[in-house]
Write an enzyme that holds these catalytic residues in place. Sequence first.
Site, PDB file in Angstrom:
ATOM      1  N   LYS A  13       0.832  -1.221   0.000  1.00  0.00           N
ATOM      2  CA  LYS A  13       0.000   0.000   0.000  1.00  0.00           C
ATOM      3  C   LYS A  13       0.866   1.270   0.000  1.00  0.00           C
ATOM      4  O   LYS A  13       0.583   2.203  -0.753  1.00  0.00           O
ATOM      5  CB  LYS A  13      -0.907  -0.041   1.233  1.00  0.00           C
ATOM      6  CG  LYS A  13      -1.755   1.164   1.461  1.00  0.00           C
ATOM      7  CD  LYS A  13      -2.764   0.875   2.545  1.00  0.00           C
ATOM      8  CE  LYS A  13      -2.131   0.421   3.858  1.00  0.00           C
ATOM      9  NZ  LYS A  13      -1.555   1.498   4.665  1.00  0.00           N
ATOM     10  N   ARG A  88      -9.537   2.993   9.541  1.00  0.00           N
ATOM     11  CA  ARG A  88      -9.206   1.595   9.798  1.00  0.00           C
ATOM     12  C   ARG A  88     -10.372   0.869  10.454  1.00  0.00           C
ATOM     13  O   ARG A  88     -10.246  -0.311  10.778  1.00  0.00           O
ATOM     14  CB  ARG A  88      -8.012   1.528  10.746  1.00  0.00           C
ATOM     15  CG  ARG A  88      -6.686   1.194  10.064  1.00  0.00           C
ATOM     16  CD  ARG A  88      -5.617   1.408  11.099  1.00  0.00           C
ATOM     17  NE  ARG A  88      -4.413   0.664  10.945  1.00  0.00           N
ATOM     18  CZ  ARG A  88      -3.308   1.144  10.375  1.00  0.00           C
ATOM     19  NH1 ARG A  88      -3.300   2.325   9.806  1.00  0.00           N
ATOM     20  NH2 ARG A  88      -2.213   0.428  10.370  1.00  0.00           N
ATOM     21  N   ARG A 127      10.246  -5.945   5.470  1.00  0.00           N
ATOM     22  CA  ARG A 127      10.260  -4.519   5.144  1.00  0.00           C
ATOM     23  C   ARG A 127      11.324  -3.752   5.934  1.00  0.00           C
ATOM     24  O   ARG A 127      11.522  -3.999   7.119  1.00  0.00           O
ATOM     25  CB  ARG A 127       8.856  -4.015   5.490  1.00  0.00           C
ATOM     26  CG  ARG A 127       8.589  -2.586   5.406  1.00  0.00           C
ATOM     27  CD  ARG A 127       7.122  -2.367   5.263  1.00  0.00           C
ATOM     28  NE  ARG A 127       6.394  -2.370   6.535  1.00  0.00           N
ATOM     29  CZ  ARG A 127       5.089  -2.155   6.611  1.00  0.00           C
ATOM     30  NH1 ARG A 127       4.377  -1.976   5.522  1.00  0.00           N
ATOM     31  NH2 ARG A 127       4.492  -2.157   7.775  1.00  0.00           N
ATOM     32  N   ARG A 166      11.083  -1.569  11.556  1.00  0.00           N
ATOM     33  CA  ARG A 166      10.183  -1.071  12.609  1.00  0.00           C
ATOM     34  C   ARG A 166       9.996  -2.169  13.633  1.00  0.00           C
ATOM     35  O   ARG A 166       9.812  -3.331  13.276  1.00  0.00           O
ATOM     36  CB  ARG A 166       8.831  -0.737  11.982  1.00  0.00           C
ATOM     37  CG  ARG A 166       8.744   0.653  11.438  1.00  0.00           C
ATOM     38  CD  ARG A 166       7.534   0.824  10.574  1.00  0.00           C
ATOM     39  NE  ARG A 166       6.283   0.415  11.197  1.00  0.00           N
ATOM     40  CZ  ARG A 166       5.109   0.482  10.581  1.00  0.00           C
ATOM     41  NH1 ARG A 166       5.033   0.918   9.343  1.00  0.00           N
ATOM     42  NH2 ARG A 166       4.008   0.109  11.185  1.00  0.00           N
ATOM     43  N   ARG A 178      -2.695  -6.420  14.141  1.00  0.00           N
ATOM     44  CA  ARG A 178      -2.979  -5.448  13.078  1.00  0.00           C
ATOM     45  C   ARG A 178      -3.814  -6.092  11.976  1.00  0.00           C
ATOM     46  O   ARG A 178      -4.743  -5.489  11.452  1.00  0.00           O
ATOM     47  CB  ARG A 178      -1.668  -4.887  12.501  1.00  0.00           C
ATOM     48  CG  ARG A 178      -1.115  -3.739  13.326  1.00  0.00           C
ATOM     49  CD  ARG A 178       0.384  -3.733  13.358  1.00  0.00           C
ATOM     50  NE  ARG A 178       0.968  -3.233  12.129  1.00  0.00           N
ATOM     51  CZ  ARG A 178       2.257  -3.412  11.800  1.00  0.00           C
ATOM     52  NH1 ARG A 178       3.057  -4.075  12.602  1.00  0.00           N
ATOM     53  NH2 ARG A 178       2.733  -2.908  10.700  1.00  0.00           N
TER      54      ARG A 178
HETATM   55  P1  AMP Z   1       0.945   1.888   9.971  1.00  0.00           P
HETATM   56  O1  AMP Z   1       2.202   2.641   9.707  1.00  0.00           O
HETATM   57  O2  AMP Z   1      -0.168   2.297   9.049  1.00  0.00           O
HETATM   58  O3  AMP Z   1       1.155   0.405   9.976  1.00  0.00           O
HETATM   59  O4  AMP Z   1       0.470   2.304  11.439  1.00  0.00           O
HETATM   60  C1  AMP Z   1       1.250   1.993  12.564  1.00  0.00           C
HETATM   61  C2  AMP Z   1       0.408   2.027  13.814  1.00  0.00           C
HETATM   62  O5  AMP Z   1      -0.130   3.353  14.014  1.00  0.00           O
HETATM   63  C3  AMP Z   1      -0.815   1.120  13.805  1.00  0.00           C
HETATM   64  O6  AMP Z   1      -0.517  -0.223  14.139  1.00  0.00           O
HETATM   65  C4  AMP Z   1      -1.692   1.812  14.874  1.00  0.00           C
HETATM   66  O7  AMP Z   1      -1.228   1.514  16.178  1.00  0.00           O
HETATM   67  C5  AMP Z   1      -1.425   3.275  14.602  1.00  0.00           C
HETATM   68  N1  AMP Z   1      -2.409   3.789  13.618  1.00  0.00           N
HETATM   69  C6  AMP Z   1      -2.182   4.121  12.321  1.00  0.00           C
HETATM   70  N2  AMP Z   1      -3.316   4.508  11.725  1.00  0.00           N
HETATM   71  C7  AMP Z   1      -4.304   4.425  12.657  1.00  0.00           C
HETATM   72  C8  AMP Z   1      -5.710   4.641  12.640  1.00  0.00           C
HETATM   73  N3  AMP Z   1      -6.348   5.037  11.527  1.00  0.00           N
HETATM   74  N4  AMP Z   1      -6.388   4.465  13.800  1.00  0.00           N
HETATM   75  C9  AMP Z   1      -5.769   4.071  14.925  1.00  0.00           C
HETATM   76  N5  AMP Z   1      -4.457   3.800  14.996  1.00  0.00           N
HETATM   77  C10 AMP Z   1      -3.717   3.969  13.877  1.00  0.00           C
END
Ligand code: AMP
Length: 228
Positions: A13, A88, A127, A166, A178
């Site tokens: 994505k 989400r 990644r 990460r 997730r």
């Molecule tokens: P990502 O980089 O998109 O994988 O996001 C990393 C982490 O940020 C996620 O596992 C959540 O803990 C938090 N996060 C990102 N986007 C959201 C969202 N829309 N709502 C709540 N938590 C979020």
Amino acid sequence: MNILIFGPNGSGKGTQGAVVQKKYSVTHVESGVIFRENIKKGTEIGKKAKEYIDRGELVPDNITIPMIISRLQEPDCKNGWLLDGFPRSIEQAKALDEALEKAGIKLDVVIEIVLDREIAKNRIMGRRLCANDNNHPNNIFIDAIKPAEKDGQMVCRVCGGALSARSDDQDEVAIGKRHDIYYDAKTGTIAAVNYFKDVAAKKGTKIIGLDGKPGVKEVSEELMKKLG
Ligand code: AMP
């Protein structure tokens, strides 16, 4: 052009989002990146969000929703945005839909990358993040975007920058959580995708479905074809 991009963690994505961002010169708004920047800077939001992020849980809506809605109203979003990582959940989808309606902003395109959960998990674990630019794709398990090597060290294939993994990408329990959220068709991210599919016809939003299984290049080509 205002675009939403969906796909499970590990579906490519971010990589495809960067391609779309370039095509339309829109501002790339990524909820995960905003949280990580806040953590780095030690802000209040960062302090509150970190424990949830480390566990692979959603940061509570009372923090996340206002943060994203106000980000979309900043001047650099006036000429369009690509929103990635939000919504989400069905609650976040409703909040976004209502906020856009209220502000008179049209959602032009919704992109959904579809990928099997097990494949997505393996991709996440490979990644690597570039210290110079989050959008430089590097993955030790995908040939097309394998990091480069310099002095026996793995470096960014685009700019030679330092790479790191990460911590929440190396934790299988966190990845599982997730993905539980993403693949939940009742209240999770799939439910949010379906919410926008339902309102799309009424609001003139174009829906684009993509198979995330092929390589980065093939998926990009398919995406460009469908965007027109
Ligand atoms: P990502 O980089 O998109 O994988 O996001 C990393 C982490 O940020 C996620 O596992 C959540 O803990 C938090 N996060 C990102 N986007 C959201 C969202 N829309 N709502 C709540 N938590 C979020």
